[in-house]
Design an enzyme around this catalytic site. Structure first.
Site, PDB file in Angstrom:
ATOM      1  CD  GLN A 141      -3.612   5.781  -7.631  1.00 40.95           C
ATOM      2  OE1 GLN A 141      -4.497   6.111  -7.392  1.00 40.95           O
ATOM      3  NE2 GLN A 141      -2.905   6.121  -8.584  1.00 40.95           N
ATOM      4  CB  VAL A 200      -0.943   0.138   1.379  1.00 39.30           C
ATOM      5  CG1 VAL A 200      -1.807   1.257   1.098  1.00 39.30           C
ATOM      6  CG2 VAL A 200      -1.837  -1.347   1.168  1.00 39.30           C
ATOM      7  CB  CYS A 201       1.092   4.138   0.621  1.00 41.47           C
ATOM      8  SG  CYS A 201       1.205   5.724   0.640  1.00 41.47           S
ATOM      9  CB  THR A 202       5.860   4.887  -0.265  1.00 41.38           C
ATOM     10  OG1 THR A 202       5.330   5.105   1.367  1.00 41.38           O
ATOM     11  CG2 THR A 202       5.354   6.168  -0.762  1.00 41.38           C
ATOM     12  CB  THR A 254       3.989   4.258  -5.353  1.00 42.61           C
ATOM     13  OG1 THR A 254       4.398   4.537  -3.880  1.00 42.61           O
ATOM     14  CG2 THR A 254       4.408   5.308  -6.163  1.00 42.61           C
TER      15      THR A 254
END
Length: 200
Positions: A157, A105-107, A125
């Site tokens: 993202q 998830v995310c970074t 990301t």
């Protein structure tokens, strides 16, 4: 029986793992077949996350169960403080080889890139870090999708997009009808305020 392992580390973004945790544990409760989710950290003891929440892991790198799904959150820890942690990236690499699904998830995609599973793959990301991840090379950053599936790798993202990804994942593993049941159970019906251009 499906076992979900959610990695936690210092400076991990809270909702990156708490959102999917809610989806995965709700899925386990709905199925009633011994599915479980566990929080995994490098060491025992509380982990302080990006916004100050402290969580206590269930397992460490040395004593966790075999995982069907590995989930890696993002946050400052994924981009800065943990990216050079060889013990953590080594564990991700080793664990990813045995899991059926690897996700971030995310970074968290930065850690998957550093550890290897995201190399040569299509990933998502957080929108503010897309250029930075792409500049690391050997990765294709997809900029217009809440989550991206590339084989056994699924990445999302930022932050709330992890909930979408987790719902897709339980649907992929246990069927769309089950995912719909989970979504309804957690009342995930996004209707954010201030989306329209109307005066306050």
């Amino acid at each position: 029986m499906t076992t979900y392992g959610l990695l936690v580390f210092e400076d991990a973004e809270e909702l990156d793992f708490v959102g999917p945790w809610e989806v995965l544990t709700a899925s386990a409760a709905q199925r009633g077949e011994g599915d479980r989710a566990v929080l995994i950290a490098e060491r025992t003891g509380p982990v302080r996350c990006a916004k100050g929440m402290r969580v206590v892991p269930d397992c460490t790198f040395d004593d966790h169960p075999e995982l069907d799904v590995l989930l890696v959150p993002g946050g400052r820890g994924a981009r800065v403080t943990q990216i050079g942690n060889a013990a953590l990236t080594g564990w991700i690499a080793k664990t990813a080889e045995r899991a059926d699904w690897v996700s971030s998830v995310c970074t968290g995609s930065f850690l998957l890139h550093a550890a290897g599973p995201a190399r040569g793959r299509r990933v998502a990301t957080h929108w503010t870090h897309e250029d930075e991840l792409e500049a690391r090379g050997d990765v294709t950053v997809v900029r217009d999708a809440r989550y991206v599936v590339d084989g056994d790798l699924v990445t999302s993202q930022g932050v709330s997009a992890g909930i979408d990804m987790a719902l897709w994942l339980v649907g992929r593993i246990h069927g769309r009808d089950h995912a719909r049941t989970v979504r309804r159970h957690i009342q995930y019906e996004p209707a954010p305020p201030y989306m329209a251009d109307e005066p306050l």
